[in-house]
Motif scaffolding. Structure first.
Motif, PDB file in Angstrom:
ATOM      1  N   VAL A  96      18.610 -27.609 -88.493  1.00  0.00           N
ATOM      2  CA  VAL A  96      19.809 -28.090 -87.646  1.00  0.00           C
ATOM      3  C   VAL A  96      19.344 -29.537 -87.315  1.00  0.00           C
ATOM      4  N   SER A  97      20.346 -30.445 -87.088  1.00  0.00           N
ATOM      5  CA  SER A  97      20.133 -31.773 -87.023  1.00  0.00           C
ATOM      6  C   SER A  97      19.292 -32.227 -85.652  1.00  0.00           C
ATOM      7  N   TRP A  98      18.840 -33.034 -85.323  1.00  0.00           N
ATOM      8  CA  TRP A  98      17.902 -33.282 -84.165  1.00  0.00           C
ATOM      9  C   TRP A  98      18.807 -33.332 -82.827  1.00  0.00           C
ATOM     10  N   GLU A 109      29.088 -26.331 -87.011  1.00  0.00           N
ATOM     11  CA  GLU A 109      29.180 -25.086 -87.884  1.00  0.00           C
ATOM     12  C   GLU A 109      28.439 -24.012 -87.188  1.00  0.00           C
ATOM     13  N   ALA A 110      28.939 -22.698 -87.009  1.00  0.00           N
ATOM     14  CA  ALA A 110      28.520 -21.634 -86.234  1.00  0.00           C
ATOM     15  C   ALA A 110      27.115 -21.259 -87.126  1.00  0.00           C
ATOM     16  N   PRO A 111      26.259 -20.976 -86.178  1.00  0.00           N
ATOM     17  CA  PRO A 111      24.714 -20.486 -86.713  1.00  0.00           C
ATOM     18  C   PRO A 111      25.026 -18.880 -87.069  1.00  0.00           C
ATOM     19  N   ALA A 137      20.841 -30.419 -78.124  1.00  0.00           N
ATOM     20  CA  ALA A 137      21.960 -29.952 -77.206  1.00  0.00           C
ATOM     21  C   ALA A 137      21.816 -28.231 -77.063  1.00  0.00           C
ATOM     22  N   GLU A 138      21.329 -27.683 -78.155  1.00  0.00           N
ATOM     23  CA  GLU A 138      21.564 -26.368 -78.224  1.00  0.00           C
ATOM     24  C   GLU A 138      20.146 -25.510 -78.473  1.00  0.00           C
ATOM     25  N   ASP A 181      17.000 -21.045 -80.353  1.00  0.00           N
ATOM     26  CA  ASP A 181      15.485 -20.793 -80.406  1.00  0.00           C
ATOM     27  C   ASP A 181      15.258 -19.385 -79.845  1.00  0.00           C
ATOM     28  N   LEU A 182      15.934 -18.479 -80.377  1.00  0.00           N
ATOM     29  CA  LEU A 182      15.848 -17.094 -80.066  1.00  0.00           C
ATOM     30  C   LEU A 182      14.975 -16.121 -80.687  1.00  0.00           C
TER      31      LEU A 182
END
Lengths: 163, 554
Positions: free
Chosen positions: A32-34, A22-24, A39-40, A45-46
């Motif tokens: 979010v999942s571990w 699903e798009a954040p 992966a992302e 983390d912005l």
């Protein structure tokens, strides 16, 4: 609808649990999942997002501390009523490594018959299974008013303590 | 006895209320079956073949007379007038009514008893030497260590939902009477070369489907570090123990699959983090715990008695009983008296309410009001003045509790089997009776000497068959009850697993097969002093096998 409680009171849950794929959103509080985090993370983390993590109960939390301790929320998983691995994860995070954010219990065991043990191990919020009555759950924190291990040890008559 | 304080009592009382609420919710349809199952098991309640079965905890096998009277009351009021003592020093009732179990627990709480953690995937009753505190070969009394461990384990918040059950046993004597090597953790209290107290720790032993003699994981653990080390083992197990297959979920499989060296490293690394923390025992902790136990005042003048020896010389029946059913007390003038729960016509370990009341009375009269339960399913009155032993024997004989067979062939261990247990594949109680009938003659039994026969009705192994000198395991073959036999097992210092003789035996052939095994032993032993186990270890399986499976020729 699952209810979230803290200290026996129902809270509004302002965290969005994002399904993998699903798009954040651009801003807000996301769980979010571990796997997805790994992966992302550079995309997630912005700074504009607050990111909490949903951890599998097989994760060695001690080996992942660098990723975990700074998070505002960690959600631990109870995939079935009788799978107690997240109790050890919670104990390690909260008691040994002094994780200071929200430690949330999620899954099939988040029911009145286990809440008191979860809190003793360091959970502070509880996403109740959807068949649970929040008032009765709140009461269950007082089922046992004494324990031999409030913060992991009290020996009766030697160093007694209270929940 | 360990005496509860208000703190201990509050916990037990609150647990009764909590369980009453869980039971009421289940009966009202508000608690799913599967969840109530997990919750009730944590309070010792099974749903069995005919009725629920309730297992009540007897920590390290120690009972006060008022507690035994309460067990009699429960047998009379809620059950069919009897109870069954188990191989883990607990007692089980086979016929309670589900809705009344909370009342039973409330009755138990009134005498400082409970059913907490007697089943389920959590830390079970802490067991120990039934001769703790009185044995001549003991280094020190292990029970204060057991009680510390019981408290640490009771409602441990982190370890209540383990992959599988977890059993801990303690021994502090030269002779292991607590079968520590077949426990998830076995603790031998020791003194090192520097004269410091500590523990040798074994882990990953167990019976059941994959019997394993527990390997040593730490040769010497300092005295103060007991609970932190337990915590380290349990944390490693809770995190890494398998949960995908119930038969591979015990810690013994984790130790085996991880490898002992790696498992030890994991435990040591975890322990390193916590050993100097709040679980470390402080100076005075153990003394404080010791002070919570009753201390008995022995009378040094008891050894001046001459009547005991006179009675032994005068009364051959008394002498025969004394030869088997007494053990040496460390205090001169006192005797340790075994109360045999193995009589013809009685399931091993069973006791009626009337017998319980009577033994409670005898304990008050002769043994400081204290009774012990053994893992061989007998009782012990541990502190009897030798001048009173004869009178006590007469009383026990009148009660049917003086079968002079302790340690002999008919003192066999046996689970409830197919008659009661929903797990069992085969009956065990009736086989026990057949064996009793074949070997009832005491002279024959004395001639055979010390031997441990252990029988389980299924491979879960509640009857410890894997470590019987002769082990019998009930199996199901196309709906019929068959029995596998193993020879050469032991749960003592020389712990070993028995070897299968070969194909299993039909129901009618099992007792005769045991007779053949005994005959082979009697013909091959090199003297009357060579025990069955020693003989088997010397001659091996071949002669037994040859006799058991010989083709009958006309």
């Amino acid at each position: 609808m699952s209810l979230l409680i803290r200290d026996g009171a129902v809270l509004s849950d302002d965290w969005l649990l994002l399904a993998d794929g699903e798009a954040p959103p651009k801003t807000g509080k996301l769980i979010v999942s571990w796997d997805r985090w790994n992966a992302e993370r550079t995309d997630l983390d912005l700074g504009a997002l607050e990111v909490g993590l949903l951890l599998p109960n097989t994760l060695d939390v001690t080996a992942a501390l660098g990723d975990l301790l700074g998070r505002p929320l960690l959600a631990l998983s109870f995939p079935s009523f009788s799978d107690g691995r997240a109790y050890s994860q919670a104990t390690l995070l909260r008691r040994r490594h002094h994780y200071a954010g929200e430690l949330r219990a999620t899954g099939q065991a988040v029911v009145r018959d286990q809440l008191q043990q979860m809190r003793t191990c360091g959970f502070d919020t509880f996403l109740l299974r959807n068949d649970q009555n929040p008032e009765l759950c709140a009461k269950s924190f007082h089922d046992l008013t004494v324990a031999y291990q409030p913060n992991l040890l009290n020996i009766s008559g030697l160093r007694p303590g209270k929940h | 006895m360990y005496r509860y304080d208000q703190y201990d009592q509050t916990l037990v009382d609150e647990r009764v209320s909590q369980f009453r609420d869980q039971t009421e919710r289940f009966l009202a349809g508000q608690l799913p079956d599967e969840e109530f199952r997990a919750l009730r098991l944590r309070n010792g309640l099974y749903v069995q073949r005919f009725a629920p079965m309730l297992r009540i905890s007897i920590p390290y096998g120690l009972l006060a007379s008022r507690q035994l009277r309460m067990l009699a009351h429960i047998a009379r009021t809620y059950d069919k007038d009897y109870g069954h003592f188990t191989t883990r020093q607990n007692i089980q009732y086979n016929w309670p009514e589900l809705a009344r179990v909370p009342d039973i627990l409330a009755d138990l709480a009134s005498v400082q008893m409970h059913a907490i953690q007697t089943s389920g995937n959590c830390i079970r009753n802490i067991t120990s030497d039934h001769l703790a505190g009185v044995a001549a070969d003991e280094m020190l009394d292990p029970r204060p260590y057991c009680e510390l461990t019981r408290q640490w384990a009771t409602f441990h918040p982190e370890f209540n939902w383990l992959p599988r059950k977890f059993k801990i046993a303690f021994s502090a004597a030269n002779g292991d009477r607590a079968a520590i090597r077949v426990h998830d953790i076995g603790v031998q209290i020791v003194c090192n070369a520097a004269g410091e107290l500590g523990y040798t720790i074994y882990a990953g032993g167990g019976l059941g489907r994959t019997p394993i003699i527990g390997p040593m994981v730490r040769e010497f653990l300092p005295e103060a570090d007991l609970l932190s080390y337990f915590e380290a083992v349990l944390r490693v197990y809770n995190r890494l123990g398998r949960r995908d297959n119930i038969y591979k979920a015990r810690i013994k499989i984790l130790v085996k699959e991880t490898g002992l060296a790696r498992f030890r490293d994991l435990v040591e690394a975890e322990w390193e983090q916590i050993k100097d923390g709040e679980l470390r025992l402080q100076a005075g902790d153990l003394d404080a715990m010791r002070s919570r136990f009753d201390r008995f005042e022995y009378d040094d003048a008891a050894s001046l008695d001459t009547s005991f020896d006179r009675k032994l010389a005068q009364d051959t029946a008394f002498a025969a009983w004394a030869k088997r059913n007494l053990a040496v007390h460390r205090q001169p003038g006192y005797q340790i008296v075994f109360v045999s729960l193995k009589a013809s016509g009685v399931a091993p370990g069973d006791m009626t309410a009337m017998q319980m009341d009577a033994v409670a009375e005898l304990a008050d009269r002769h043994s400081f009001g204290e009774i012990r339960v053994t893992h061989d399913q007998n009782l012990v009155l541990a502190d009897v003045r030798q001048s009173e032993v004869y009178t006590l024997w007469q009383s026990l004989r009148d009660l049917g509790l003086a079968t002079p067979n302790i340690g002999l062939l008919t003192d066999l261990i046996c689970c409830p089997g197919l008659d009661f247990c929903s797990l069992a594949n085969a009956g065990s109680i009736s086989v026990a009776q057949d064996i009793f009938d074949l070997f009832d003659n005491l002279d024959d039994q004395h001639d055979i000497g010390p031997i441990k026969v252990k029988m389980s009705g299924c491979m879960n192994g509640c009857g410890h068959h894997s470590v019987g000198h002769i082990g019998i395991l009930g199996v199901d073959k196309k709906g019929e009850e068959w029995y596998q036999v193993t020879l050469g097992g032991s749960a003592e210092n020389d712990a070993s697993l028995g070897d299968r003789t070969g194909p299993s035996f039909a129901r009618d052939d099992i007792a005769p097969a045991i007779k053949k095994i005994i005959d082979v032993y009697l013909s091959l032993r090199n003297s009357e002093d060579e025990s069955f186990l020693a003989c088997y270890r010397r001659v091996g399986m071949a002669p037994f096998k040859a006799r058991l499976y010989a083709v009958e020729t006309a």
